[in-house]
Structures are given as structure tokens and as C-alpha cells.
Design an enzyme around this catalytic site. Structure first.
Site, PDB file in Angstrom:
ATOM      1  N   HIS A  25       1.004  -1.261   0.008  1.00 14.41           N
ATOM      2  CA  HIS A  25      -0.088  -0.089   0.051  1.00 14.41           C
ATOM      3  C   HIS A  25       1.107   1.203  -0.069  1.00 14.41           C
ATOM      4  O   HIS A  25       1.743   1.328   0.810  1.00 14.41           O
ATOM      5  CB  HIS A  25      -0.849  -0.139   1.226  1.00 14.41           C
ATOM      6  CG  HIS A  25      -2.017   1.096   1.138  1.00 14.41           C
ATOM      7  ND1 HIS A  25      -3.244   0.872   0.354  1.00 14.41           N
ATOM      8  CD2 HIS A  25      -1.951   2.314   1.342  1.00 14.41           C
ATOM      9  CE1 HIS A  25      -4.003   2.117   0.340  1.00 14.41           C
ATOM     10  NE2 HIS A  25      -3.262   2.856   0.702  1.00 14.41           N
ATOM     11  N   ALA A  26       0.866   2.084  -0.816  1.00 16.54           N
ATOM     12  CA  ALA A  26       1.403   3.121  -1.191  1.00 16.54           C
ATOM     13  C   ALA A  26       1.429   4.357   0.201  1.00 16.54           C
ATOM     14  O   ALA A  26       0.792   4.586   0.566  1.00 16.54           O
ATOM     15  CB  ALA A  26       1.076   3.950  -2.502  1.00 16.54           C
TER      16      ALA A  26
ATOM     17  N   HIS B 139       0.233  11.668  -6.319  1.00 14.74           N
ATOM     18  CA  HIS B 139      -0.521  11.721  -4.877  1.00 14.74           C
ATOM     19  C   HIS B 139       0.586  11.622  -3.597  1.00 14.74           C
ATOM     20  O   HIS B 139       0.774  12.385  -2.791  1.00 14.74           O
ATOM     21  CB  HIS B 139      -1.552  10.687  -4.702  1.00 14.74           C
ATOM     22  CG  HIS B 139      -2.187  10.496  -3.355  1.00 14.74           C
ATOM     23  ND1 HIS B 139      -3.333  10.824  -2.994  1.00 14.74           N
ATOM     24  CD2 HIS B 139      -1.717   9.794  -2.089  1.00 14.74           C
ATOM     25  CE1 HIS B 139      -3.604  10.891  -1.648  1.00 14.74           C
ATOM     26  NE2 HIS B 139      -2.439  10.183  -1.138  1.00 14.74           N
ATOM     27  N   GLU B 140       1.481  10.688  -3.927  1.00 15.65           N
ATOM     28  CA  GLU B 140       2.651  10.350  -2.907  1.00 15.65           C
ATOM     29  C   GLU B 140       3.600  11.290  -3.018  1.00 15.65           C
ATOM     30  O   GLU B 140       4.087  11.965  -1.904  1.00 15.65           O
ATOM     31  CB  GLU B 140       3.290   9.141  -3.135  1.00 15.65           C
ATOM     32  CG  GLU B 140       2.232   8.009  -3.050  1.00 15.65           C
ATOM     33  CD  GLU B 140       1.672   7.908  -1.722  1.00 15.65           C
ATOM     34  OE1 GLU B 140       1.965   8.187  -0.607  1.00 15.65           O
ATOM     35  OE2 GLU B 140       0.299   7.454  -1.606  1.00 15.65           O
TER      36      GLU B 140
ATOM     37  N   HIS C 126       2.565  14.289  -0.763  1.00 21.91           N
ATOM     38  CA  HIS C 126       2.987  14.001   0.536  1.00 21.91           C
ATOM     39  C   HIS C 126       4.237  14.634   0.643  1.00 21.91           C
ATOM     40  O   HIS C 126       4.714  15.495   1.608  1.00 21.91           O
ATOM     41  CB  HIS C 126       2.574  12.795   1.057  1.00 21.91           C
ATOM     42  CG  HIS C 126       1.286  12.324   1.102  1.00 21.91           C
ATOM     43  ND1 HIS C 126       0.381  12.903   1.876  1.00 21.91           N
ATOM     44  CD2 HIS C 126       0.868  11.085   0.567  1.00 21.91           C
ATOM     45  CE1 HIS C 126      -0.593  12.311   1.775  1.00 21.91           C
ATOM     46  NE2 HIS C 126      -0.510  11.226   1.120  1.00 21.91           N
TER      47      HIS C 126
ATOM     48  N   GLU D  64      -3.636  14.874   2.032  1.00 23.09           N
ATOM     49  CA  GLU D  64      -3.849  13.933   0.860  1.00 23.09           C
ATOM     50  C   GLU D  64      -4.330  14.675  -0.295  1.00 23.09           C
ATOM     51  O   GLU D  64      -4.594  14.123  -1.350  1.00 23.09           O
ATOM     52  CB  GLU D  64      -5.320  13.076   1.294  1.00 23.09           C
ATOM     53  CG  GLU D  64      -4.996  12.156   2.607  1.00 23.09           C
ATOM     54  CD  GLU D  64      -4.055  11.392   2.651  1.00 23.09           C
ATOM     55  OE1 GLU D  64      -3.484  11.097   1.348  1.00 23.09           O
ATOM     56  OE2 GLU D  64      -3.275  10.826   3.501  1.00 23.09           O
TER      57      GLU D  64
ATOM     58  N   HIS E  23      -6.716   0.620   5.650  1.00 26.51           N
ATOM     59  CA  HIS E  23      -6.728   1.635   6.514  1.00 26.51           C
ATOM     60  C   HIS E  23      -7.586   1.267   7.903  1.00 26.51           C
ATOM     61  O   HIS E  23      -7.231   1.551   8.857  1.00 26.51           O
ATOM     62  CB  HIS E  23      -7.328   2.861   6.134  1.00 26.51           C
ATOM     63  CG  HIS E  23      -6.792   3.320   4.746  1.00 26.51           C
ATOM     64  ND1 HIS E  23      -6.841   2.635   3.441  1.00 26.51           N
ATOM     65  CD2 HIS E  23      -6.114   4.633   4.669  1.00 26.51           C
ATOM     66  CE1 HIS E  23      -6.199   3.631   2.747  1.00 26.51           C
ATOM     67  NE2 HIS E  23      -5.593   4.461   3.236  1.00 26.51           N
TER      68      HIS E  23
ATOM     69  N   TYR F 178      -9.550  11.301   3.126  1.00 24.57           N
ATOM     70  CA  TYR F 178      -9.645  11.115   1.884  1.00 24.57           C
ATOM     71  C   TYR F 178     -11.103  11.673   1.321  1.00 24.57           C
ATOM     72  O   TYR F 178     -10.951  12.253   0.152  1.00 24.57           O
ATOM     73  CB  TYR F 178      -9.584   9.752   1.392  1.00 24.57           C
ATOM     74  CG  TYR F 178      -8.273   9.021   1.786  1.00 24.57           C
ATOM     75  CD1 TYR F 178      -7.143   9.475   1.139  1.00 24.57           C
ATOM     76  CD2 TYR F 178      -8.038   8.080   2.871  1.00 24.57           C
ATOM     77  CE1 TYR F 178      -5.659   8.738   1.859  1.00 24.57           C
ATOM     78  CE2 TYR F 178      -7.014   7.623   3.317  1.00 24.57           C
ATOM     79  CZ  TYR F 178      -5.814   8.000   2.814  1.00 24.57           C
ATOM     80  OH  TYR F 178      -4.849   7.481   3.197  1.00 24.57           O
TER      81      TYR F 178
HETATM   82  O1  X8Z Z   1      -4.148   5.356   0.825  1.00 19.04           O
HETATM   83  C1  X8Z Z   1      -4.228   5.995   0.246  1.00 19.04           C
HETATM   84  C2  X8Z Z   1      -2.852   6.648  -0.621  1.00 19.04           C
HETATM   85  C3  X8Z Z   1      -1.774   6.534   0.425  1.00 19.04           C
HETATM   86  S1  X8Z Z   1      -2.032   7.849   1.552  1.00 19.04           S
HETATM   87  C4  X8Z Z   1      -2.436   5.689  -1.703  1.00 19.04           C
HETATM   88  N1  X8Z Z   1      -5.432   6.467  -0.916  1.00 19.04           N
HETATM   89  C5  X8Z Z   1      -6.751   5.793  -0.261  1.00 19.04           C
HETATM   90  C6  X8Z Z   1      -6.799   4.388  -0.458  1.00 19.04           C
HETATM   91  O2  X8Z Z   1      -6.233   3.818  -1.388  1.00 19.04           O
HETATM   92  O3  X8Z Z   1      -8.032   3.681  -0.086  1.00 19.04           O
HETATM   93  C7  X8Z Z   1      -5.501   7.256  -2.001  1.00 19.04           C
HETATM   94  C8  X8Z Z   1      -7.075   7.239  -2.479  1.00 19.04           C
HETATM   95  C9  X8Z Z   1      -7.686   6.858  -1.055  1.00 19.04           C
HETATM   96 ZN    ZN Z   2      -2.048   9.869   0.858  1.00 19.89          ZN
END
Ligand code: X8Z
Ligand code: ZN
Length: 610
Positions: A351-352, A381-382, A385, A409, A509, A519
Site C-alpha cells: 500500500h503506497a 499523490h504520494e 505528501h 491527501e 486503513h 480522503y
Molecule cells: O491510501 C491512499 C494513498 C496513500 S495515503 C495511496 N489512498 C486511499 C486508498 O487507497 O484507499 C488514496 C486514495 C484513497
Molecule cells: Zn495519501
């Protein structure tokens, strides 16, 4: 680092030993102690900041190693470092209450407030319970990240990335349901641990004076927690009509592919048919819903591959967007220390995420980049940050954060809104700009990402808030999750569910204790930011055609806000960039206005809703 520890050793040791703590519980001691002074508060804050910075860095290093090399040992080491950080922060937050009611310089008062709110995992004061809690969270993150679906027979086991790639392309309903079920089967083992985590985190939150962990998370927005919950509802009601229209249009198109038995008008959509494990991003089903005569006729994934993009080139291209706006290039150490592709020889957290290990300029990206449009956006996106982290690194430690977590975000996504056809042409990825008639296709593709995401962005924490408050007890975890998914997203599980399942735990998450409302906020904010930056750039015209690439004025405006970090309440930061003091979905509605009109026409005669 060792020098800093030795000068702060006394305060640190005092904290660990739990003495010299004039907290609320020690009322007799507190009465005997001399009245607090401004000078004492200032000293307390600066010592706390120095101590915390050391603990943050230590925890960050340990977490980095865990995330890029999951073993039992790295998991334990990360849990221990996080437990130390959490215990010290909770202890400092309790000691900070000594200065409650004192009239303090605004900076000091704000730092004390941020200190009390800085934890996402509030540590109970009992060291055993604190260690247990940190261990559970590290374990759940590792379990999620190493989860596999083993279909049986000759078929090899597959990880989330492989499952997701197949789900993105497959149009075979039984295969989609099997993949969905297979991934969700990885989560039930987390159920009991999750329940224990809720119990322990709530204990920590209550010791810090919050009703529960959810109330603590909602207190981070410079307003009362109940007001924040209402604010989120208000934003949702602003965008819900747009979501309803998109849902209606997509459902009637899916019915053409899957038949009207599987996809029924007036009913929720099966959650496995939308091209994504959580039905949170529907761009993978674009080919099934593309407008006739309004299609831009290029596929960014195919274009990236045809132009020999590799992970490095994706990240370099993202970096160049930021440097085009006047930001300094990433440091050499970023390229030496980041993990941008999935290692073949070990388990990692794919997960990024974006890191700033020393809270200065040891910036790193951790991502299993694949060559596809979705990851091109995620790279931006990354990096958002990372550039935010560097912009606020000159602030004092407690201000080294975003204005609120939605801002963090939103930054990279704001830039990604500028990935327009002229920009892609400039990169050499497409030869011709599509005809303006293709705008509907471009907007629809964007809506399948941004608009489709909104209800999911909202509901994850609607569920967790209820869990933390006790409204949803472990016996109702899964049922309550599906009530919310049905109500907000208009989706249902493709296969029967029961309380033997733990579907929320099949989302990163939830397993890794990362708040999610951020988000939802980001999706609203990024359109506000985009509109303001396009105006600053002197752009006139429809917002979906605006690109701020290489515009110095837009860059200056963005940078000025990023540099503020968390030093001011978020409405000040929002005002600095947009002139507005409220989060407002008007910019998002405006951006999608041409699509919304078009969807309205397509939906006539259909029974929308579910
Ligand atoms: O978790 C993330 C990023 C890292 S902060 C990749 N996102 C959420 C997800 O993947 O559920 C970005 C969009 C929503
Ligand atoms: Zn993020």
C-alpha cells in the site's frame, strides 16, 4: 541523534518512569505545585518538541524497515518503537493539561493543543496494555499486507496486487465474485484482534479526556467534534446528487454487460462489478460505460506502456511536475532509499505511502509501482505528501504537519487534476489532443475516480466512529458495515455475508489504523485548490481543461500554503490559497457541471436510486 538524547535524557527518563507528572489525577500534588507560568509552558513545549522529534524519527525508521521487509522481528521492533512514542506523547499530553486555562502566546497554545491531538493511536497508561495495543496494530498491518487468496487445485496463491489486476480487467461475473470472496477471506482472523484494539485505544483516548478514539480523531479539525461530523454530512449532501446520477448511469450500462438479472434497476450494484475490490474507484470499467461519440480514444495505461515508461520514469515525471512549479528537485537520498517496485524476495507493505524519516529531507516513497494510469496518479499523490513534508520542515516540530489531514491527501491529487490532454501531449504520451467533443469521456473517466470515491471515503469512518463509540458492538461489525455500504455507495456484497466475516478488515486503513475521512475531505478540497490555482495562473475556461504545469504563480501560491504547515488553523491555510474559509464542494460540482448535465439526459426514463 545521540547528542539530543543525552541532553533530553532527564525529561525522557522522568517520562518513562512516570514520575514528576503533575497531571489531573494527582490533584493533591497539583494543588501543592506552584501556579504554572507562561515561561514554564514555553520551556515545556520546547523540551517536549525535542523529545518527540527523537521518538518520531526512531519510530519512523523502525516502521520503514517493517514496511519494506516484513518479518516477525521487524514487526516487533516497529511495535516497540511506536509504543515508546505513543507512551511518551500520551504522558506529555497529560502533563500539558497543567497549562489549561492559562493565557498563553498563540504559538504555544496551539502547540499544546496539537500535542494533545497528535496521536492516532492513543496509548493507555498501563505499559503492558500500551505494548499490546502497538503489537496488535503492527500485526494487523503485516497480516493485511501479506494476505493471499489460494484458489486451490493447480492455481497459485495470489496477492492483492494480482487480484486487483485481474479484477480491473475481468468481465466474468463468477470470476469477479470468486476474487472478491477470496480476498475478503483474509480478514476474519483480524476480527478479535480488532475488537481488542478498539477496547485498548478507547481506554487511552478516555485517559486523555476524549469520549472515545473516534471523538479524538474528530477533534483534529479546529472545531468541536460534533460540528465536524455535521460538516462532513453537509459536504456529502452537496455532492450526493452528482453521485446518484453517476450511479444510475453506470448501473444501466453494467446491465448491458452482465444482464438485468445480475444488475437491476432500482437496486444496489454488486460490489465486485465496479473494477475495484472496494468499489471505491470505478475507472477500470470505463470501457463498459464510455460515451458513444464522446470518447477521447486513448488509454493512458496503454500509452505509458507503449512509451516504455518504467517505475523510475513514472516517478521522475511526477517530480518534474513539482519542479515545473518552482519546487526544488527531490534529494539524491530519495532515489537511493525509496522502494518504488515490489521486491521479489520478501514481503512488504505494498500500500503506497510517502515518508520523511528525519522530518527534514530524508524523503522516501514506498510503492509497488505498476505501469498503469492509476499508478501514474498515485505517484503524484504520494509526491504531494513528500513536497508538503519538505515545505513545512522549517516549522517547529509540532507544526510539521498539514493544515488538516485532508490537505495532506489533496496536494498531489490537485496536481494530478492538471494531467490534461495538452499536458500528455507535451510529455509525448499522445500525438494529438482529442476533439472537444471528447470532453464528456474525459470527465466521465475522472468522475469514475473522484465522484465514485466520495461515499466510500465517507463511510469507512462512519463505521469506525460507531465502533469506537460502542454504538456498533463486535457482534454487529459486519452487518453495520454493509448497512453503510448499501446506504452511501448503493452497493451490496456479491456473496452472502455473516458475522463470521470481517469485511472492513479487508481494507488497508482499517487494519493499519489510518483514519479515512481525510480522503473524503481531500476529494472535495482538491477541486477547490485546483480552481484557485487555475485562477492564480490567469486561466479562463472550463476547469477540466486547466493545467497549472510550469506556472510560476500557481507554484508560489501552493508553496506559500504548504510552508504554513500546521502553524495556523486550517481555515487560515485554505484562505491563503483559495480566499475561502470553508470546505466547499461547489468547485467540484462546477468542474463536473457539463458531465452532470449529460448524465441527467442519459438517465431520463431510468429509475435512479436503490
Ligand atoms: O491510501 C491512499 C494513498 C496513500 S495515503 C495511496 N489512498 C486511499 C486508498 O487507497 O484507499 C488514496 C486514495 C484513497
Ligand atoms: Zn495519501
Amino acid at each position: 541523534m545521540s547528542r539530543r538524547i543525552s541532553t533530553l535524557g532527564i525529561l525522557a527518563l522522568a517520562l518513562m518512569a512516570g514520575f514528576a507528572r503533575p497531571g489531573l489525577a494527582r490533584s493533591a500534588e497539583a494543588q501543592a505545585a506552584p501556579a504554572p507560568t507562561t515561561a514554564e509552558a514555553q520551556r515545556f513545549v520546547s523540551e517536549a518538541e525535542a523529545l518527540l522529534l527523537d521518538l518520531w524519527i526512531e519510530a519512523e525508521r523502525a516502521s520503514w524497515v517493517q514496511s519494506t521487509f516484513i518479518t516477525q522481528d521487524t514487526e516487533i521492533l516497529a511495535a516497540q518503537a511506536n509504543a515508546r512514542k505513543n507512551a511518551a506523547t500520551a504522558e506529555l499530553a497529560k502533563r500539558a493539561t497543567r497549562f489549561d486555562g492559562l493565557s498563553l502566546p498563540p504559538d504555544v497554545a496551539r502547540k499544546l493543543k496539537l500535542l494533545k491531538l497528535s496521536l492516532t493511536l492513543p496509548a493507555p497508561s498501563d505499559p503492558k496494555e500500551n505494548a499490546e495495543l502497538a503489537g496488535i496494530v503492527a500485526g494487523m498491518e503485516s497480516a493485511y499486507s501479506t494476505g493471499k487468496y489460494c484458489p486451490g487445485g493447480e492455481a497459485p496463491c495470489v496477492d492483492l496486487q494480482e487480484i486487483s489486476d485481474t479484477m480491473a480487467r475481468s468481465r466474468d461475473a463468477s470470476q469477479l465474485a470468486a476474487l472478491w470472496r477470496g480476498w475478503h477471506a483474509t480478514a476474519p482472523p483480524l476480527r478479535d484482534e480488532f475488537a481488542r484494539y478498539v477496547e485498548l485505544a478507547n481506554k487511552g483516548a478516555r485517559e486523555l479526556g476524549f469520549a472515545d478514539t473516534g471523538a479524538m480523531w474528530r477533534s483534529k479539525y479546529d472545531m468541536q467534534p460534533d460540528d465536524f461530523a455535521r460538516e462532513v454530512d453537509r459536504l456529502w449532501s452537496q455532492v450526493k446528487p452528482l453521485y446518484d446520477s453517476l450511479h444510475c448511469y453506470v448501473r444501466s450500462n453494467l446491465a448491458r454487460t452482465y444482464g438485468s438479472t445480475l444488475v437491476q434497476e432500482g437496486k444496489p450494484i454488486s460490489a465486485d462489478l465496479l473494477g475495484n475490490m472496494w468499489a471505491q474507484d470505478w475507472t477500470n470499467i470505463y470501457p463498459l460505460v464510455a460515451p458513444k461519440g464522446g470518447d477521447p480514444d486513448f488509454d493512458l495505461t496503454e500509452r505509458l506502456r507503449a512509451n516504455s515508461y518504467d517505475a523510475m520514469k513514472m516517478v521522475r515525471t511526477g517530480e518534474r511536475f513539482f519542479t515545473s512549479l518552482g519546487f526544488a528537485p527531490l534529494p539524491d537520498t530519495f532515489w537511493q532509499r525509496s522502494m518504488i517496485t515490489k521486491p521479489r524476495d520478501r514481503e512488504v507493505v505494498c500500500h503506497a505511502s510517502a515518508w520523511d524519516i528525519d522530518w527534514l529531507d530524508d524523503l522516501r516513497l514506498k510503492m509497488c509501482v505498476e505501469i498503469k494510469a492509476e499508478d501514474f496518479a498515485t505517484v503524484h499523490h504520494e509526491l504531494g505528501h513528500n513536497f508538503y513534508q519538505r515545505a513545512y520542515s522549517t516549522q517547529p516540530p509540532l507544526f510539521r504537519d498539514s493544515a488538516n489531514d485532508g490537505f495532506h491527501e489533496a496536494v498531489g491529487d490537485t496536481l494530478a487534476l492538471s494531467i490534461t490532454p495538452p499536458y500528455l501531449k507535451r510529455l509525448g504520451l499522445i500525438e494529438r489532443e482529442p476533439d472537444p467533443s471528447a470532453d464528456i469521456g474525459l470527465l466521465l473517466n475522472q468522475a469514475l475516480d473522484k465522484v465514485a470515491f466520495l461515499p466510500f471515503g465517507l463511510l469507512v469512518d462512519q463505521w469506525r466512529w460507531k465502533v469506537f463509540s460502542g454504538e456498533v458492538t463486535p457482534e454487529r461489525y459486519n452487518g453495520a458495515w454493509w448497512e453503510l455500504r448499501r446506504r452511501y455507495q448503493g452497493v451490496v456484497a456479491p456473496v452472502p455475508r455473516s458475522e463470521a466475516d470481517f469485511d472492513p478488515g479487508a481494507k488497508y486503513h482499517v487494519a493499519a489504523n489510518v483514519p479515512y475521512t481525510r480522503y473524503f475531505l481531500a476529494t472535495i478540497l482538491e477541486f477547490q485548490f485546483h480552481r484557485a490555482l487555475c485562477e492564480a495562473a490567469g486561466y479562463q475556461g472550463p476547469l477540466h481543461r486547466c493545467s497549472i504545469y510550469a506556472n510560476p504563480e500557481a507554484g508560489r501560491r501552493l508553496k506559500a500554503m504548504l510552508e504554513m504547515g500546521a502553524s495556523r488553523p486550517w481555515p487560515d491555510a485554505l484562505e491563503a490559497l483559495t480566499g475561502q474559509r470553508q470546505m466547499d464542494a461547489g468547485a467540484m460540482r462546477g468542474y463536473f457541471a457539463p458531465l452532470e448535465r449529460w448524465l441527467g439526459q442519459q438517465n431520463t426514463g431510468h429509475a435512479c436510486g436503490w
